[in-house]
Design a protein around this motif. Structure first.
Motif, mmCIF file in Angstrom:
data_model
loop_
_atom_site.group_PDB
_atom_site.id
_atom_site.type_symbol
_atom_site.label_atom_id
_atom_site.label_comp_id
_atom_site.label_asym_id
_atom_site.label_seq_id
_atom_site.Cartn_x
_atom_site.Cartn_y
_atom_site.Cartn_z
ATOM 1 N N SER A 89 59.829 50.420 71.659
ATOM 2 C CA SER A 89 58.882 50.719 70.612
ATOM 3 C C SER A 89 58.006 49.655 70.310
ATOM 4 O O SER A 89 58.339 48.536 70.732
ATOM 5 C CB SER A 89 59.613 51.093 69.356
ATOM 6 O OG SER A 89 60.193 50.158 68.931
ATOM 7 N N ASP A 92 54.946 48.373 67.060
ATOM 8 C CA ASP A 92 54.444 49.049 65.931
ATOM 9 C C ASP A 92 53.762 47.835 65.158
ATOM 10 O O ASP A 92 54.258 46.587 65.064
ATOM 11 C CB ASP A 92 55.624 49.482 64.660
ATOM 12 C CG ASP A 92 56.317 50.711 65.331
ATOM 13 O OD1 ASP A 92 55.541 51.858 65.612
ATOM 14 O OD2 ASP A 92 57.375 50.536 65.706
ATOM 15 N N PRO A 132 55.564 51.689 74.623
ATOM 16 C CA PRO A 132 56.879 51.942 75.005
ATOM 17 C C PRO A 132 56.929 52.688 76.233
ATOM 18 O O PRO A 132 55.879 53.269 76.902
ATOM 19 C CB PRO A 132 57.132 52.903 73.952
ATOM 20 C CG PRO A 132 56.152 52.725 72.729
ATOM 21 C CD PRO A 132 55.207 52.401 73.272
#
Length: 260
Positions: A13, A15, A89
């Protein structure tokens, strides 16, 4: 020191958690098992014109799922970190690690500990807070915008300082210590040079053992090139001068071992 490896790790991931601040989880089946709080990874960019890796401190280790979290700041356009921020990802990235030493948790177990982080020196203190068995107080210094502070609340009492006074104590981490009457038996710290210099002085005045994680520009990351040396009290066996290699001898040092 744990054995380092170079592997291709898949991004789980990615972010954005603040202005130019990104959080990346990597699937690290081997590295997650041997990494320790305070160590770092060196990431290779996907740009063939950039041969040298970029060192990024380990923020969290998920040993159950064999993952490592990196929280980093993008330092400008067309930089290695800016390239990392554009990865998504599923993409794999070449990583060398874990590198350096870590915080000596055994020296602080059962004691009152300050975990002091400033700016991008905050992320490595999170895994330290998670793994350390002690009475922990996290003192986090920001320019203005906060990040990760709520995650620290799971593991430690948290105090913040901001340069503009928008949250917590106006000033730096030591201003927060004084304003709140905080005390400790041991200090672990990571952040920019001026902050570490002030903490080193404070620790010596209070006679508190203090370990600092130094932020330096690095090249090879394994101690061969001497690009990240700092001045030390003792003579380095490799260079035969009063230097320590931050990437290999550090990045964590007992504050009395180095000159800032």
């Amino acid at each position: 020191m744990s054995e380092k490896t170079k592997e291709s790790l898949k991004i789980v991931s990615q972010d954005k958690i603040g202005t130019d601040i990104y959080s990346m989880w990597l699937q690290a089946d081997h590295m997650a098992g041997i990494s320790r709080p305070g160590q770092f990874l060196s990431l290779y960019t996907r740009d063939g014109s950039r041969l040298l890796p970029r060192p990024i401190s380990i923020c969290e280790i998920d040993r159950e799922n064999k993952r490592i979290r990196l929280v980093y700041r993008v330092t400008g356009k067309n930089t290695g970190t800016e390239g990392f921020s554009r990865l998504h990802p599923g993409v794999s990235i070449e990583v060398l690690g874990p590198l350096g030493n870590g915080f000596p948790l055994c020296e602080a177990e059962g004691k009152r500990v300050f975990l002091m982080g400033g700016g991008i020196g905050i992320p490595p203190m999170l895994e330290t807070a998670k793994e350390l068995k002690a009475e922990k107080t996290a003192i986090l210094g920001y320019r203005d915008e906060l990040f990760l502070n709520q995650e620290f609340e799971k593991y430690a009492d948290v105090y913040v300082s901001t340069e503009d006074g928008s949250a917590g104590t106006r000033g730096n981490v030591l201003d927060a210590v004084r304003e709140n009457g905080l005390e400790a038996d041991v200090i672990f710290a990571c952040g920019p040079g001026p902050m570490l210099r002030a903490i080193k002085k404070y620790a010596e005045e209070k006679n508190i053992p203090c370990w600092i994680s130094m932020e330096e520009r690095m090249a090879c990351g394994v101690g061969a090139c001497l690009a990240c040396v700092c001045q030390s009290r003792d003579i380095d066996e490799h260079s035969q001068v009063h230097n320590k290699r931050v990437c290999k001898d550090g990045p964590v040092f007992l504050s009395t071992e180095v000159e800032l």
